[in-house]
Design an enzyme around this catalytic site. Structure first.
Site, PDB file in Angstrom:
ATOM      1  N   GLU A 111      37.610  46.969  45.546  1.00 36.24           N
ATOM      2  CA  GLU A 111      38.591  46.087  46.198  1.00 36.24           C
ATOM      3  C   GLU A 111      39.236  45.279  45.086  1.00 36.24           C
ATOM      4  O   GLU A 111      38.666  44.301  44.615  1.00 36.24           O
ATOM      5  CB  GLU A 111      37.876  45.178  47.208  1.00 36.24           C
ATOM      6  CG  GLU A 111      37.254  45.913  48.387  1.00 36.24           C
ATOM      7  CD  GLU A 111      38.277  46.349  49.426  1.00 36.24           C
ATOM      8  OE1 GLU A 111      39.396  45.788  49.455  1.00 36.24           O
ATOM      9  OE2 GLU A 111      37.969  47.269  50.206  1.00 36.24           O
ATOM     10  N   CYS A 121      43.597  37.378  46.790  1.00 40.41           N
ATOM     11  CA  CYS A 121      44.039  38.702  46.332  1.00 40.41           C
ATOM     12  C   CYS A 121      45.280  39.179  47.064  1.00 40.41           C
ATOM     13  O   CYS A 121      46.107  39.880  46.499  1.00 40.41           O
ATOM     14  CB  CYS A 121      42.920  39.716  46.492  1.00 40.41           C
ATOM     15  SG  CYS A 121      42.312  39.829  48.183  1.00 40.41           S
TER      16      CYS A 121
HETATM   17  P1  NAD Z   1      36.760  39.642  37.851  1.00 45.24           P
HETATM   18  O1  NAD Z   1      37.089  41.079  37.859  1.00 45.24           O
HETATM   19  O2  NAD Z   1      36.978  38.872  36.608  1.00 45.24           O
HETATM   20  O3  NAD Z   1      35.228  39.409  38.239  1.00 45.24           O
HETATM   21  C1  NAD Z   1      34.612  40.032  39.337  1.00 45.24           C
HETATM   22  C2  NAD Z   1      33.158  40.300  39.034  1.00 45.24           C
HETATM   23  O4  NAD Z   1      33.071  41.164  37.902  1.00 45.24           O
HETATM   24  C3  NAD Z   1      32.369  39.039  38.704  1.00 45.24           C
HETATM   25  O5  NAD Z   1      31.183  39.059  39.445  1.00 45.24           O
HETATM   26  C4  NAD Z   1      32.107  39.149  37.204  1.00 45.24           C
HETATM   27  O6  NAD Z   1      30.857  38.667  36.846  1.00 45.24           O
HETATM   28  C5  NAD Z   1      32.180  40.643  36.925  1.00 45.24           C
HETATM   29  N1  NAD Z   1      32.718  40.938  35.586  1.00 45.24           N
HETATM   30  C6  NAD Z   1      33.679  40.274  34.915  1.00 45.24           C
HETATM   31  N2  NAD Z   1      33.950  40.880  33.730  1.00 45.24           N
HETATM   32  C7  NAD Z   1      33.141  41.947  33.655  1.00 45.24           C
HETATM   33  C8  NAD Z   1      32.917  42.972  32.681  1.00 45.24           C
HETATM   34  N3  NAD Z   1      33.617  43.010  31.540  1.00 45.24           N
HETATM   35  N4  NAD Z   1      31.991  43.919  32.934  1.00 45.24           N
HETATM   36  C9  NAD Z   1      31.300  43.908  34.085  1.00 45.24           C
HETATM   37  N5  NAD Z   1      31.450  42.947  35.027  1.00 45.24           N
HETATM   38  C10 NAD Z   1      32.353  41.996  34.833  1.00 45.24           C
HETATM   39  O7  NAD Z   1      37.563  39.022  39.079  1.00 45.24           O
HETATM   40  P2  NAD Z   1      37.750  37.490  39.466  1.00 45.24           P
HETATM   41  O8  NAD Z   1      38.545  36.822  38.411  1.00 45.24           O
HETATM   42  O9  NAD Z   1      36.462  36.899  39.880  1.00 45.24           O
HETATM   43  O10 NAD Z   1      38.626  37.658  40.777  1.00 45.24           O
HETATM   44  C11 NAD Z   1      40.009  37.763  40.756  1.00 45.24           C
HETATM   45  C12 NAD Z   1      40.493  39.180  40.925  1.00 45.24           C
HETATM   46  O11 NAD Z   1      39.860  39.792  42.034  1.00 45.24           O
HETATM   47  C13 NAD Z   1      41.967  39.244  41.220  1.00 45.24           C
HETATM   48  O12 NAD Z   1      42.524  40.310  40.521  1.00 45.24           O
HETATM   49  C14 NAD Z   1      42.015  39.508  42.711  1.00 45.24           C
HETATM   50  O13 NAD Z   1      43.204  40.131  43.142  1.00 45.24           O
HETATM   51  C15 NAD Z   1      40.822  40.350  42.911  1.00 45.24           C
HETATM   52  N6  NAD Z   1      40.339  40.242  44.276  1.00 45.24           N
HETATM   53  C16 NAD Z   1      40.459  41.308  45.091  1.00 45.24           C
HETATM   54  C17 NAD Z   1      40.060  41.198  46.411  1.00 45.24           C
HETATM   55  C18 NAD Z   1      40.191  42.353  47.361  1.00 45.24           C
HETATM   56  O14 NAD Z   1      39.602  42.275  48.422  1.00 45.24           O
HETATM   57  N7  NAD Z   1      40.929  43.379  47.056  1.00 45.24           N
HETATM   58  C19 NAD Z   1      39.518  40.018  46.867  1.00 45.24           C
HETATM   59  C20 NAD Z   1      39.408  38.964  45.987  1.00 45.24           C
HETATM   60  C21 NAD Z   1      39.804  39.066  44.690  1.00 45.24           C
END
Ligand code: NAD
Length: 462
Positions: A215, A249
């Protein structure tokens, strides 16, 4: 220092697999009881969850309840009501060539599933998939976002106080912990987060051939056509854009407004911001905060000050950024390069609808798309000619608040979907079984294949 290593997670997985094969989680009444228990635990901790959401993101009570807690209560109720129906073995038709057979679909749980969440709806985006995973009969490991530490702690508390780790485990931490988790042999990975990390998750999962739901995010356009109801469009856009300070998002990322009504709409947008958040949104109890300094400076850097017509001010210490509108934006501007994920609303204008349809189609597929129009013809044209995850006509964001609509992205915005019955299906493997009667034996399918058999086959299969 990381909180887990490969050994620890392999140990959790081993315990979960042993427990899973004991079969308790496959019992439907057990699943329903766990959902009830989860709801009770959330109710008992509701105040703490609200406080954590306030500490991490300044969420106003209304938003916190509507989008994180009440939303989950509704969802659990809906799952409990429908689970028995969804989980039933489904008998389906059988082609006549398989005379004497019956066909069934069994929804079977995967085993141990991993759920990794983002920071923006830190409670709901962990718990909503968890509901699906429990309903489908899985064991679960949860990894909440490290950016929202208060919510992460409360998720940990709720799970630890109510569930055994052999059934549901929580691992707190960031990148390193997630990296260990996504490289482990789970039976399913459900990830919500950015496109960049989504690619890392997909790559890690591919190495173990673990199925995934991703997602993700992206830039979601909002088109306001010349025949739109400007009053309601302006209200619904401002509501969707500035809820959770744009950290949603499916928030409208940018506006594409027909030239004829642009000035009128922009005037109304400014008016609505003032009505919703007052002349100084910094003092509004209904306006949240950016999650951290890193994101604040990232968003700041997207703003072209010369084009700001409202807002633009910020306070790093308070993680405050004003609701900001930037006008006369072009596709080449910096703000159009990446998902904004903050309180900045760029306004672009158009004259020809076909042109913007082509433009949107030339970019990565949006997670959401919103269209404001009174014309069925325009609606049909946009819905049928642009591929996007989902969206609304004459509203923003509410499509994701219906359990009857699967929620997910397409293209770089994500893989798979969930919510309502789709969540149950996402966390279930659909096992197909054909049961053949032994009362007949159609020998013509067996060798030796004579000419007569081939002729018969041709008559049946055409
Ligand atoms: P993110 O991708 O930075 O982090 C999400 C998760 O990934 C966290 O738990 C984090 O610990 C982990 N993570 C971060 N970097 C990583 C790496 N290098 N390797 C492995 N794991 C890692 O996302 P965010 O900043 O928390 O959230 C914002 C993003 O999420 C936006 O792009 C938003 O559009 C998207 N989002 C999508 C939905 C959806 O339902 N489609 C919902 C909410 C947010």
């Amino acid at each position: 220092m990381i909180n887990i290593d490969n050994e620890k997670i392999l140990d959790v997985l081993k315990k979960q697999k042993e427990y899973f094969y004991e079969g308790e989680t496959k019992d439907i009444d057990f699943r329903i009881r766990q959902l009830q228990k989860l709801k009770g635990a959330i109710q008992d901790n509701e105040k703490l969850i609200m406080e954590a959401l306030y500490k991490d993101l300044h969420k106003p009570e209304f938003e916190a309840y509507a989008t994180e807690i009440g939303y989950i209560y509704d969802s659990i109720g809906y799952f409990i009501k429908n689970l028995k129906k969804w989980a039933k073995v489904r008998r389906v038709k059988t082609p006549t060539v398989h005379f004497g057979s019956r066909s069934y679909i069994y929804a079977e749980p995967y085993g141990s599933v991993l759920i990794v969440g983002p920071f923006n709806y830190p409670f709901q985006l962990i718990v909503e998939p968890l509901i699906g995973a429990i309903a489908a009969g899985n064991c679960v490991v949860i990894k909440p976002s490290e950016y929202t530490t208060n919510v992460s702690k409360i998720v940990y508390k709720i799970i630890k106080e109510n569930f055994h780790e052999k059934y549901i485990e929580v691992i707190e931490g960031g990148k390193e912990e997630t990296s260990v988790l996504i490289n482990s042999p789970f039976d399913y990975i459900f990830f919500t987060g950015s496109v960049a990390v989504g690619k890392i998750v997909a790559e890690a999962a591919a190495k173990n051939l673990v199925p995934v739901t991703l997602e993700l995010g992206g830039k979601s356009p909002t088109i306001v056509h010349k025949d739109a109801n400007i009053e309601s469009a302006s209200e619904r856009i401002i509501w969707g854009k500035f809820m959770n300070v744009g950290q949603t998002c499916v928030a409208p990322d940018y506006l594409l407004v027909h030239k004829e009504i642009k000035d009128q709409l922009v005037f109304k947008l400014v008016e609505k911001i003032k009505i919703f958040y007052g002349n100084n949104p910094k003092t509004s109890k209904d306006y949240g905060r950016i999650v951290n300094e890193k994101h604040l400076s990232r968003i700041k850097a997207l703003i072209d000050e010369d084009k700001v017509i409202l807002g633009g001010d910020y306070d790093t210490e308070e993680l405050y950024m004003a609701p900001t509108i930037i006008n006369n934006v072009t596709w080449e501007d910096k703000v159009m390069e990446e998902e904004i994920f903050g309180p900045v609303l760029p306004v672009l204008e158009y004259e020809d609808l076909n042109e913007i349809i082509n433009k949107i189609n030339s970019r990565p597929k949006p997670l959401a798309l919103y269209l404001f129009t009174e014309s069925r013809e325009v609606e049909k044209k946009v819905v049928e000619n642009i591929s996007y995850g989902g969206g609304c006509i004459n509203d923003t964001m509410t499509h994701l608040a219906s359990p009857f609509l699967p929620f997910g992205g397409v293209g770089t915005a994500g893989v798979g979907s969930y919510h309502g019955q789709r969540s149950f299906e996402t966390f279930s493997h659909m096992k197909s079984v054909l049961k053949k009667s032994t009362r007949f034996n159609l020998k013509f399918i067996f060798p030796p294949y004579t000419k007569k058999k081939v002729a018969m086959l041709r008559r049946v299969m055409k």
